[in-house]
Each structure stands twice: as structure tokens, then as C-alpha cells.
Design an enzyme around this catalytic site. Sequence first.
Site, PDB file in Angstrom:
ATOM      1  N   VAL A 554       0.854  -1.120  -0.042  1.00 40.69           N
ATOM      2  CA  VAL A 554       0.023   0.030   0.150  1.00 40.69           C
ATOM      3  C   VAL A 554       0.865   1.189  -0.093  1.00 40.69           C
ATOM      4  CG1 VAL A 554      -1.995  -1.172   1.050  1.00 40.69           C
ATOM      5  CG2 VAL A 554      -0.204  -0.175   2.490  1.00 40.69           C
ATOM      6  N   ASP A 555       2.102   1.142  -0.122  1.00 43.09           N
ATOM      7  CA  ASP A 555       3.204   2.193  -0.064  1.00 43.09           C
ATOM      8  C   ASP A 555       3.674   2.321  -1.347  1.00 43.09           C
ATOM      9  OD1 ASP A 555       4.741   0.037   0.033  1.00 43.09           O
ATOM     10  OD2 ASP A 555       5.623   0.723   1.722  1.00 43.09           O
ATOM     11  N   ASP A 556       4.779   3.158  -1.413  1.00 44.09           N
ATOM     12  CA  ASP A 556       5.460   3.304  -2.788  1.00 44.09           C
ATOM     13  C   ASP A 556       6.357   2.207  -3.173  1.00 44.09           C
ATOM     14  OD1 ASP A 556       3.464   5.381  -3.555  1.00 44.09           O
ATOM     15  OD2 ASP A 556       4.847   6.687  -2.494  1.00 44.09           O
TER      16      ASP A 556
END
Length: 685
Positions: A554-556
Site C-alpha cells: 500500500v506504499d510506494d
Amino acid sequence: LPAMTNNLTTTNRHSHLPARNSAVLKRKAVVIGEAVASDDADRIFPDQDFAQQAHVPDFGKYLEMYTWSIEDPAGFWSEMADGFYWKKKWGQQVNSENLDITKGNIKIEWFKGGITNICYNCLDRNIESGNGEKIAIHWEGNDRGVDDSLTYNQLLDRVCQLANYLKENGVKKGDSVIIYLPMLMELPISMLACARIGAVHSVVFAGFSAESLEQRIIDCKPKIVITCNAVKRGTKVINLKDIVDSALSESSQNGVHVGLCLTYANEPAMKREDTKWQKQRDVWWQDVVPKCSTKCDVEWVDAEDPLFLLYTSGSTGKPKGVLHTTGGYMVYTAATFKYAFDYKPSDIYWCTADCGWITGHSYVAYGPLLNGATVLVYEGVPNYPDPGRCWDIVDKYKVTIFYTAPTLVRSLMRDGNEAILGSVGEPINPSAWRWFYNVVGDSRCPISDTWWQTETGGFMITPLPGAWPQKPGSATFPFFGVQPAIVDEKGKEMEGECSGYLCVKTSWPGAFRTLFGDHERYETTYFSAFPGYYFSGDGCSRDKDGYYWLTGRVDDVINVSGHRIGTAEVESALVSHPKCAEAAVVGVEHEVKGQCIYAFVTPVEGVEYSEDLKKSLVLSVRTNIGAFAAPDKIHWAPGLPKTRSGKIMRRILRKIASRQLDELGDTSTLADPNVVDQLIALADS
Ligand code: 6R9
């Protein structure tokens, strides 16, 4: 959608198991995006014969052990640790500080005060218990017919020789050593030699570029770099020594001088005389190490002394040095290996991961060797010289446990399908076909999907084959001692069927203890997002039966063929190109790789779009990071979609990249909504 980046394992111990549904084939359907209902029809039940002989034969036994591990972690983990040799036992109890951030600094300690050595526990201990003549490592080279093997006795001799050499050259407890090697036996040997003398190894995957290597050298300031001159990957020869030379000379100019580069002459790939050499710094491994004594006393270390550093990607440009310590990591990797793979002494085990990643640390080297297992190490690429190579190796060594990444299964399935279709007019490698058909196709073997991370040291959510039915695409249930929590955006833990952010509630022995040189980043990245929890960075849902389903980062962070890559790292590599003004990178679904890298690039004023520029941008990523991080697509962007405060709206870029143009959502907050139309118009140019 179920995740696409899971690690898989299959156990082939009982070839008489009756044929069942094909979990892998279903998984492929999952991967390419077909809906898979999680009802009973989709469950794959363990074979009764298999279950009966398993360490954890049923769900009741699991619950009993799991409950013990949660209610009495000290007692449970003491029992798990008892099988190892401890020069001195740890204090009165296992000290697992709760991860509650509100209590102040995060300081995780397990078996504190215990004195041990992981190399001793991998080698000497197994030899003393009578396994000295058992094969520790089977090594299969890139080219067919090139192989080697070492018994536990022989492996110990080799490790001691290198350990002595390192000591003679000033490497002491706590010093760091960078290992930049491909999958030669010398790679696990080097790791174990460091561990034996208390040095901290930092393995850098040999696919990383000179610049990445330099960055890591500057960060951890190693006493020595261990490498080899070259490696063959399929038909390609890769000159690793050139890469190391350039990294070392650059790091020297940046104030970090490494005085010794121990170089293994990998002669099938490159002759010594063809290797560039710096006399005062470079030494051939074969000239010095075999002369050293095969006896080397162990450096006894505290359970909390560092064992290794491994750099991994996060959401900023700077890689994070994940630090693991000795005692907890040892107990955790050994226990997870034993239970998740239902390991038995007669097994022949093959994990296709490279020791340059955490999977290779925990499940090529430490976990299996701690269990006294026979491990296969393969130098080459899975489909060289043909797609049957993997299955040939499985046949050759009679592999009973095969641990790999879905990307490999997907790529071999693709090749396999072509081979089957192509068999109308062309021969198909018979052993490949047999294995594919019997084992993958019929799925007589349990298939496990293990969820974990560099940071977790070992498996966190994983099936225990034999203990409960599988659901293809689900990592199923937590390992002993692991308390997962799914939280909502506000950090509130949700119960029952739900989906949200995957966290862990309390510490477990294999947890990383800090980010090297940056404890603050450790606390803010992992423990402040949702106070009171370790936050994994993954999305997850739990179904009505309590099964966990990972849904991806859910992050980069992008996961390309199981390689973890930060979008910020790729962007900064692109922007370092003189003709690139701005870049934004997103991950896009890819049939084989799971995800691939899709880059939006704005050239500097006056520079024209061209195929040559695309090539040189991709090259810039290759030289900054490594070939595995090369973007699959460069999409020209006259401008990037930004909010009025200048934040790039990646949500929109992801939709454009995956051509879900009717799902762009609300674009009204963009500073310049026209940007979107421009991007769409340039999609195929
Ligand atoms: C072991 C390893 C960690 C990230 C993790 C997650 C993804 C790993 C998975 C999985 C779905 C699984 N991941 N195992 N996703 N199912 N069984 O890969 O470590 O390189 O640190 O990557 O990989 O996104 O956060 P690492």
C-alpha cells in the site's frame, strides 16, 4: 485481488499421494485476474497420509501450540531455543518487549544475555550429532554437467579457512564485510565465515549496479569486500569485478576506502588473466584461503549482537539497512523452516532464491543448515538452456521440497504451455514434462504460500502443510508467536471478516532490531503509522474462516519478479539523466513478473521524444540500480498530474498505466486537468 508476489513452496515427499486439484493452475488463474471464490469447493485438503506424518498433523495441534506461543512466549520460545547450543543460557526469561510505541523507544530483545554462535549451530553442532558426512550443499552450475557438493564436515573446513583468512586480515567482531557474489558455494561459505568470527555480513545481490554497491559500501564501511571475477547467467558473462572496481574507486573518492578485495576466480566464466587487477588491493581467493587452517575457534556472541545487514527498498530513495541479530533470528528461521516445510532429515531441499535477498539468507542458508538439511544451490537461470532445466535439477537431486517465487512458476508455466502446444511438431524435454505434469499439474504435493518480509526475518503467515486446508492465493494463518492485526485507516483494529492494513501486535524473535545508523527512521517507518503496531506496508483481508489474503503493497514499493523496488529509487535514477526533467513511476500488473515498472517521464525543455532517449533513460536505471529495476515502459509526459500543492497523483497515473481510462475518478483537484488528456493521447507513442 489476491497478491501476485507470494513465495510458494511445494513438498514432494510422498510420490504415492493421490492426484488432487491443481493449486498452481488455480493460482495462475488468480494471477491473471480471474475471480476465485473462497468457498469450500476451493479448499484443498491435506492428504491424510501426509498429514499423519507431519510435525503438526491437524488444526487442533496447531491451536494448542499457537495458544501456548501467544500466552507464554517465554516458555514457548525457550523450548524452541533449547535444541541449540548456547555457551551461556539467556537470562531468567525470553525478553520480548511489547511493541507499544507509547512506551517510548522501540527496543526489541530476545534471549538477551544468551551467548551463542549461529555458524557453530549450523555446522559444528550438526557434525557433533553425527551428521558430518551428510551432504550440506549440492551445487549445480550454470552449465549442465558442472556441479559440486560439500558434506557438513567439508563445509565446516571451508568456512574455517575463510574465517581464519578474514581474521588474519584484521576483521574483528562487529566489523562489517560486504559480500558481492553470485550463487556459488562461496556465497553461503562467506556468510557463515563472517558469522563464525562475529563479523556482520552484508550481502549485496550481484544484480545490483556499481552505483548501488557503492552506496552500500559508503553506508556500512566494510573492512573487506568479497566478490568473484565474473559469472555466467545463461549464455551471458557478467563481469562482476569491473562493477566492484568502479564501486570501490568511487567510494574511495567519497572517503570510504576498502583496502582488500578478496576475489574468487570463477574460471568457467572468466580466466584470471582476463580480469582487471589492482595489485595492492586485490587478492585471489584460491591463492590464500586454501592455505589457511581448517580449524577456527568460534567467536561467542551475545544473542543481541548483530548478525547481518541487508539493504532493502522503502518509499524513499535511500535503501534501508535492515539489521538482524543472532539469537532470535537463529531460533525463528530454524523453527519456521521446520514447521512450514514440514522438514524431515531425509528431505532434499531447493530454494531458488538468491542469497542476495532475505529469502536466500533465511531459507537457503541459515534455516535449512540449522536444521541439518541438504540444500541445493543453483548458480544459473531457471530456464537455461531450456525451460526444462528446473525440473531436470529436481530429478537429478531428487528434490523433495521446492521453494520458489510465483514469477518463476508463471514463467515456467508459460514456457510449459508453449511446449505442450508446440509438441505437435517439436520435441519437449521429457523429464520437464513429466515433472510439470505429475507434480505441478496433478498437484499431489501441498503448496504453501508464505508471507513475510526482509524485516520479519522469517515466515509470518504461512500454511503448515498437513494442518489445515489450503485456499489457493491465501497465506492462510499466522505462524507461532505471530499476532497479526488488520487495522483501518485510523489504526483501529478490526475483527472477523475485514480488509485493511496488515500489522503485527507484539514482537517475534525474527524481527529486525533497527535500520542501520537510523533508528529514528526505523521507528517512524514501521511503528508510528499505527501506534502500538508494527506496520508491514501491505494490504490484507481476512475471510469468514479467518484465512489471511495479502493484497500487495500500500506504499510506494513495487514488487517486480519478487524483487522489492522503491518507486522513489527508480525516479531518482531517471531524473539523474541529463535530459529528464521529471519522472513518476508506478507498478502495473504483469503476467509473469507480477508487477512491472511503468515510468512517466517529462524531458527537459526542448528535448524531443525519441526511441533513443527511451533507451538511454532505461540504461540510466540499469546503471543506477541494476537491470532488474529497468522500466518496462516509458510514457512521455508533457506534464504530470499534480494537486494544487504539487503532489503527484499516482492514483491517476496507475489508472492510465493500466489503461483503465474510464476509472480515472475525480480529477477536479488537479492543478491542470488537461494534463490527463495529454497523457492519454501519448499512451502509445
Ligand atoms: C520474503 C520477501 C516483502 C514484500 C511484502 C509483500 C510481498 C512477500 C508474500 C508477499 C503476498 C506473499 N510478499 N510474500 N505478498 N503473498 N506470500 O519477499 O521479502 O523482499 O522484503 O518483500 O513482498 O508485499 O511486503 P521482501
